[in-house]
Structures are given as C-alpha cells and as structure tokens.
Design a protein around this motif. Structure first.
Motif, PDB file in Angstrom:
ATOM      1  N   SER A 148       0.844  -1.192   0.000  1.00  0.00           N
ATOM      2  CA  SER A 148       0.000   0.000   0.000  1.00  0.00           C
ATOM      3  C   SER A 148       0.882   1.246   0.000  1.00  0.00           C
ATOM      4  CB  SER A 148      -0.930   0.022   1.217  1.00  0.00           C
ATOM      5  OG  SER A 148      -0.188   0.136   2.407  1.00  0.00           O
ATOM      6  N   ILE A 149       0.392   2.294  -0.684  1.00  0.00           N
ATOM      7  CA  ILE A 149       1.151   3.536  -0.740  1.00  0.00           C
ATOM      8  C   ILE A 149       0.278   4.698  -0.294  1.00  0.00           C
ATOM      9  CG2 ILE A 149       2.633   2.730  -2.613  1.00  0.00           C
ATOM     10  CD1 ILE A 149       1.138   4.624  -4.492  1.00  0.00           C
ATOM     11  N   THR A 201       4.913   7.385   0.925  1.00  0.00           N
ATOM     12  CA  THR A 201       5.354   6.315   1.822  1.00  0.00           C
ATOM     13  C   THR A 201       4.657   5.023   1.419  1.00  0.00           C
ATOM     14  OG1 THR A 201       3.613   6.747   3.449  1.00  0.00           O
ATOM     15  CG2 THR A 201       5.717   7.899   3.766  1.00  0.00           C
ATOM     16  N   ALA A 202       5.185   3.905   1.877  1.00  0.00           N
ATOM     17  CA  ALA A 202       4.576   2.607   1.561  1.00  0.00           C
ATOM     18  C   ALA A 202       4.816   1.625   2.696  1.00  0.00           C
ATOM     19  CB  ALA A 202       5.154   2.044   0.266  1.00  0.00           C
ATOM     20  N   ASN A 203       3.955   0.631   2.736  1.00  0.00           N
ATOM     21  CA  ASN A 203       4.119  -0.530   3.606  1.00  0.00           C
ATOM     22  C   ASN A 203       3.942  -1.762   2.742  1.00  0.00           C
ATOM     23  OD1 ASN A 203       4.355   0.630   6.335  1.00  0.00           O
ATOM     24  ND2 ASN A 203       2.355   1.475   5.815  1.00  0.00           N
ATOM     25  N   ALA A 204       4.776  -2.749   2.987  1.00  0.00           N
ATOM     26  CA  ALA A 204       4.688  -3.980   2.200  1.00  0.00           C
ATOM     27  C   ALA A 204       4.890  -5.190   3.105  1.00  0.00           C
ATOM     28  CB  ALA A 204       5.746  -3.986   1.098  1.00  0.00           C
ATOM     29  N   ILE A 205       4.210  -6.252   2.737  1.00  0.00           N
ATOM     30  CA  ILE A 205       4.457  -7.554   3.347  1.00  0.00           C
ATOM     31  C   ILE A 205       4.934  -8.445   2.213  1.00  0.00           C
ATOM     32  CG2 ILE A 205       3.520  -9.521   4.592  1.00  0.00           C
ATOM     33  CD1 ILE A 205       1.293  -7.622   5.624  1.00  0.00           C
ATOM     34  N   LEU A 206       6.104  -9.020   2.382  1.00  0.00           N
ATOM     35  CA  LEU A 206       6.692  -9.884   1.370  1.00  0.00           C
ATOM     36  C   LEU A 206       6.837 -11.284   1.930  1.00  0.00           C
ATOM     37  CD1 LEU A 206       8.404  -6.861   1.173  1.00  0.00           C
ATOM     38  CD2 LEU A 206       8.374  -7.858  -1.095  1.00  0.00           C
ATOM     39  N   VAL A 207       6.745 -12.260   1.046  1.00  0.00           N
ATOM     40  CA  VAL A 207       6.786 -13.671   1.430  1.00  0.00           C
ATOM     41  C   VAL A 207       8.025 -14.309   0.808  1.00  0.00           C
ATOM     42  CG1 VAL A 207       5.534 -15.856   1.311  1.00  0.00           C
ATOM     43  CG2 VAL A 207       4.276 -13.703   1.476  1.00  0.00           C
ATOM     44  N   PRO A 208       8.888 -14.903   1.637  1.00  0.00           N
ATOM     45  CA  PRO A 208      10.036 -15.630   1.069  1.00  0.00           C
ATOM     46  C   PRO A 208       9.547 -16.824   0.242  1.00  0.00           C
ATOM     47  CG  PRO A 208      10.367 -15.192   3.410  1.00  0.00           C
ATOM     48  CD  PRO A 208       8.933 -14.864   3.096  1.00  0.00           C
ATOM     49  N   VAL A 209      10.166 -17.032  -0.904  1.00  0.00           N
ATOM     50  CA  VAL A 209       9.801 -18.143  -1.782  1.00  0.00           C
ATOM     51  C   VAL A 209      11.060 -18.859  -2.234  1.00  0.00           C
ATOM     52  CG1 VAL A 209       7.653 -17.104  -2.615  1.00  0.00           C
ATOM     53  CG2 VAL A 209       9.771 -16.653  -3.826  1.00  0.00           C
TER      54      VAL A 209
END
Length: 148
Positions: free
Chosen positions: A78-79, A127-135
């Motif tokens: 999201s930004i 600004t931004a927030n991110a959730i990233l998933v290791p793959v």
C-alpha cells in the motif's frame, strides 16, 4: 549483497527502462535512485505518475526484504501519496521492520530531489508498507507450456 541486488535489478526489463539504480542494499535496507524523464514518466499535470511512485516503492521494498530473506514476492502493498512528486531525480528507501520465517514487513519512503538541489534538500512525497513472502527458486520459475 549490493552486487547481487544490482544484478537482479539489471535483469528486470522494466527497471532498466525506468532507469532504477540500486545505490544501497544490505542488512535489511535498500535504496534506489531514478532520474526524471518528462517525456514518459509524468501524468497529465506533469508530476511523476503514481504508477512510477508505486513501482519505485514496491521495488525498493522487495530489495530490502531480499537482503534478509532471499527471493521474495509481495503479498500486500500500500502507498500514501503525500505531495506532488516533482523533481529532477527520486530516491526510494526501504527498510525491514520485522523479518519472520513466512513474512517480511517493510516500510519505504520516496523522496523528490528538487531541480538544482542536492540530496540534502530531499522532499518526502510518498510512503509505503509492504508484506513480502520468502519463496524458493522452484516456485517462481515459469513452467514450460505443453506442446500443442
């Protein structure tokens, strides 16, 4: 780590077209720079297009996460656009807030470098927030299409 992230950046056609330059990448942090091109980066009033803002913030978030978790994919992003993105260059900075086994939380900021000003005059524009998933490598490798 910086060399690895720079190589990944060069492998992405969009990043090459946009002129993303990875200037920092280590220990849960990353930084990108991009020069403004009026002819193909603006929206109808001449500011940096929100799609480019999102691309910078998404990319720097992924690179920051990759420094601690390896290959990642975004699961949430999201930004917030704070002010018009006007400048001769843009600097995106991402930092890992928390890295777990299954999710990496990242915060990012985009700054505009005003015309004729140095980096000491950067203006926060988004600004931004991110959730990233290791793959793992196998899950992100395209599978060949079956013969017709």
């Amino acid at each position: 780590m910086l060399d690895t992230i720079q190589a990944i950046n060069r492998s992405a056609a969009f990043n090459r077209w946009a002129g993303f330059d990875v200037t920092q990448a280590a220990d849960g942090q990353a930084e990108l720079r991009m020069k403004w091109r009026e002819e193909d980066m603006g929206q109808y009033t001449g500011f940096l297009h929100a799609g480019m803002i999102a691309a910078l913030l998404d990319t720097v978030s992924g690179f920051a996460a990759a420094t601690v978790a390896g290959r990642v994919l975004a699961s949430h992003f999201s930004i917030n656009c704070i002010s018009p993105a006007i400048g001769e260059a843009f600097v995106a900075r991402g930092r890992v807030v928390k890295a777990g086994r299954k999710q990496v939380f990242v915060g990012a900021e985009l700054f505009a470098q005003p015309e004729g000003q140095g980096e000491d005059k950067l203006k926060l524009v988004a600004t931004a927030n991110a959730i990233l998933v290791p793959v793992d490598e196998a899950s992100t490798t395209p599978k060949p299409k079956p013969a017709a």
